[in-house]
Design an enzyme around this catalytic site. Sequence first.
Site, short mmCIF file in Angstrom:
data_model
loop_
_atom_site.label_atom_id
_atom_site.label_comp_id
_atom_site.label_asym_id
_atom_site.label_seq_id
_atom_site.Cartn_x
_atom_site.Cartn_y
_atom_site.Cartn_z
N HIS A 163 0.82 -1.22 0.00
CA HIS A 163 0.00 0.00 0.00
C HIS A 163 0.86 1.27 0.00
CE1 HIS A 163 -2.94 3.02 1.06
NE2 HIS A 163 -2.37 3.19 2.25
N HIS B 151 3.84 6.86 5.41
CA HIS B 151 2.66 7.53 5.94
C HIS B 151 1.83 6.74 6.94
CE1 HIS B 151 0.25 5.42 2.83
NE2 HIS B 151 -0.76 5.64 3.64
N GLU C 131 0.78 5.73 12.42
CA GLU C 131 -0.62 5.44 12.70
C GLU C 131 -0.81 3.97 13.06
OE1 GLU C 131 -3.46 6.09 9.58
OE2 GLU C 131 -5.09 5.69 10.98
N ASP C 132 -0.10 3.10 12.37
CA ASP C 132 -0.24 1.67 12.66
C ASP C 132 0.59 1.23 13.86
OD1 ASP C 132 -1.92 1.55 10.58
OD2 ASP C 132 -0.63 0.41 9.24
N ASP D 293 -3.20 8.52 -1.05
CA ASP D 293 -3.51 7.43 -0.12
C ASP D 293 -4.97 7.00 -0.32
OD1 ASP D 293 -3.45 5.74 2.18
OD2 ASP D 293 -4.26 7.38 3.40
N ASP E 207 -21.95 13.82 -26.40
CA ASP E 207 -22.23 14.35 -25.06
C ASP E 207 -21.29 13.78 -24.02
OD1 ASP E 207 -24.34 15.95 -25.70
OD2 ASP E 207 -25.84 14.38 -25.40
MN MN Z 1 -2.66 4.63 3.92
#
Ligand code: MN
Length: 714
Positions: A47, A71, A75-76, A139, A260
Amino acid sequence: MRQYELVERVKAYDPNADETGLNRAYVFSMVRHGAQTRASGDPYFSHPVEVAGISTELKLDSASIITALLHDTVEDGVATEKEIRSLFGKEIARLVDGVTKLSKVELPSDPTRRQSENFRKFLLAMSDDIRVLLIKLADRLHNMRTLHFIREPERRRRIAAETMEIYAPLAERIGMQTFRDELEDHAFAELNPEARDSLEKRVAFLRESNTDLIDRILAELRATIEQAGITADVGGREKRLYSIWRKMETKHVPFEDISDIVAFRLIVSDVETCYRALGVIHTAYRMIPNRFKDYISTPKPNGYQSLHTTVIGPEQRRIEIQIRTPEMHEVGEIGVAAHWVYKQQSGDRLKSREGRQYRWIRELLEILEHASGPEEFIEHTKLEMFRDQVFCFSPKGDLITLPRGASVVDFAYAVHSDIGDTCVGAKINGRHAPLRTVLNNGDQVEILCSQGQSPDPQWENFVVTGKARARIRRFIRLQENSEYERLGRSMLDNAAQAIGQTVTDRAVAAISPKVQVRNADQVYVCIGRGELSCKAVLRLMFPELVSDQDTPIEVEPRRTTDGAGPIPIRGLTPGMAVHLADCCNPLPGERIVGVLIEGKGVTVHTIDCETLEQFADAPERWLDLSWDREQTGESLFTGRINATLRHQPGSLNALTMAVARSHGNISNLKITYRSPDFFEMVVDVEVRDVRHLTNIVQTLRTEPAVFQVDRVQS
Ligand code: MN
């Protein structure tokens, strides 16, 4: 993507890239994320690498790419902020911190207080450094591309709604059009898969049946431009499904043609050539008025520049053309990110430009500082970001999407018809609120119900969804019927007494087949409505007492069937049978749709006709139609009005004269109800279009003899 590939990609647009930093971040992230896996089963590490890859498409600087790789580490919980700072320096630590803060902002189903607090953090993190937002968008884009791997439908919907509500508008706000389009399209697929599927089928059909058309148009455009001695890169790009959908929704226009859904584009060397090319196009093709936009001299707030025009182009097709320089093109596609590309060349000029463009973030922060309460703040910010939908939640956290302006009653009906029918009140974000309250984004709504409660006709004045309106109408009709029944019963009783008789339900039921209704109740309803006279009923029951003569005058309903000439509507397949629906009597000037009925052809309804509810589950039978303005000129259409006149001499004459003065022609007239003071009638009037009918209704309202008058559409 391998480590060396990523580094090569960055070096391709930035020869001074921090190669060591990139390599270290790659390895650090891989080691720290270790054996974690994604919902797809891939190693988690894939990721951040993909996010870094997307960031290279935006040609972001080394610090941003390193941040993208790191990133999710803090957080993890696989790394600390301190570690990041000591290993990668202050700048990276600050960026990673910013992205981490943004990640914690969720579309809240919690009370407003936390919501605005989150939003504040969000803006603070962004205003610090716009790169934080760019990385966060990369992200989110990767998360949306892989959304289908997430198993819990609730979570998928929440993420999609959040993308639609927060990230796509932000991407648009900073000019990242391609990001916005892709984000919205993934979210659309999750939130409204049926609509997206049918739209996709339609586009595929148009594409297949017009394989060479786009090429022929491009070839002719190229030749036209070259003949004028201009060198241009001429191309066409198919629009994203959601942007087609949004345009249909907001501008109320159907799409009917391959042109269109394709935008044509001329890219030329400089600004002067843009205007010269425009001149060539406008000389070669007829331009459509009011569609020309000069975003070069007046750029959009997000910095977008281009010339837009719509012309009747090659092969008599209406096409949209955008004319711009390569730099404008890049800004138009990736917005602010494009400035990183030109950083080297333009130096200081960039700074001032960036300052102006991001002033809105600072302005939002100022509102935040000065807003009297969190609610006011949310009002200010979200209103601007959101256009036509509100996202609300049930107490369990289910997302209910409603059109803007929807009330608590709309919400109740959206949850379940029975909940709508019996609702008596609501709690919004834990506080009691009246049923007519208009809902805001993020509201958590708990509906309070009471058995034995029934819909209030007043609700019709504020509900906005078709489902709610249809249910309320149905209830009103039932209620009306019971009133007519009571009225009819007493009318018949009185009439019977006058000839010295009494009537029983059984006797009335016995004659009901003769007047072609089901039962006694229906006979009373018909009498109450004025569709049957008491005399006619009594004559059937007591033939010897009621004479055949002096039957009351009644004008029988006799609807003129569809006019002789062809109906001037565009969007129909030639040769297909078509007729205007009896329920809503559509008129030119109104938005219309067609419904395909097997064996009967196409029925045309107004877009808000209740009958359409019946076909809600069959979008494949709907046809986007529009009136053919050039051909409606001569034809006349039947509009239907309901008028209540005072029961006095000359009333009817006043009505017919007023209609005639307004150049309307009465084609049918039926008295539906009589009382000593008033009589009610339905009048069919031949008119040119909806404005003509409105005009007649307005004129009638000025007549003293007319107590009330309205258009009938049910
Ligand atoms: Mn992420």
